[in-house]
Design a protein around this motif. Sequence first.
Motif, short mmCIF file in Angstrom:
data_model
loop_
_atom_site.label_atom_id
_atom_site.label_comp_id
_atom_site.label_asym_id
_atom_site.label_seq_id
_atom_site.Cartn_x
_atom_site.Cartn_y
_atom_site.Cartn_z
N ASP A 198 -3.46 1.21 -3.92
CA ASP A 198 -2.92 -0.20 -3.62
C ASP A 198 -1.64 -0.42 -4.47
OD1 ASP A 198 -5.15 -0.89 -2.21
OD2 ASP A 198 -6.43 -1.20 -4.17
N MET A 215 0.97 -1.14 0.06
CA MET A 215 -0.01 0.04 -0.05
C MET A 215 1.00 1.23 -0.10
SD MET A 215 -3.05 1.03 2.70
CE MET A 215 -4.31 0.27 1.63
N SER A 229 3.34 -0.38 3.12
CA SER A 229 2.89 -1.83 3.41
C SER A 229 3.46 -2.43 4.46
CB SER A 229 3.43 -2.62 2.11
OG SER A 229 3.03 -2.08 0.87
#
Length: 78
Positions: A21, A1, A75
Amino acid sequence: MWCVVECNCDGGTIFSPDFFDTKEDAIKFIENNANECYESECDLPEANIYIGNDGLSATVSTDEYSWVWQAFDISNKI
């Protein structure tokens, strides 16, 4: 992310972060927003746009104002 943060360089405003994303989506967002900002400011003195080689950062500046976008991979942080 990926998280993209936008702020003006006088330190007065940090806009709400945007989340993506993929790295590619973050890069597109930065490019689109920086280009849109530059188009609205390009008639001002000393207007410039700089988009980093990796596309993960951008700066739009004039003789009085500047805005910066920076993307971060989050992430492993969430």
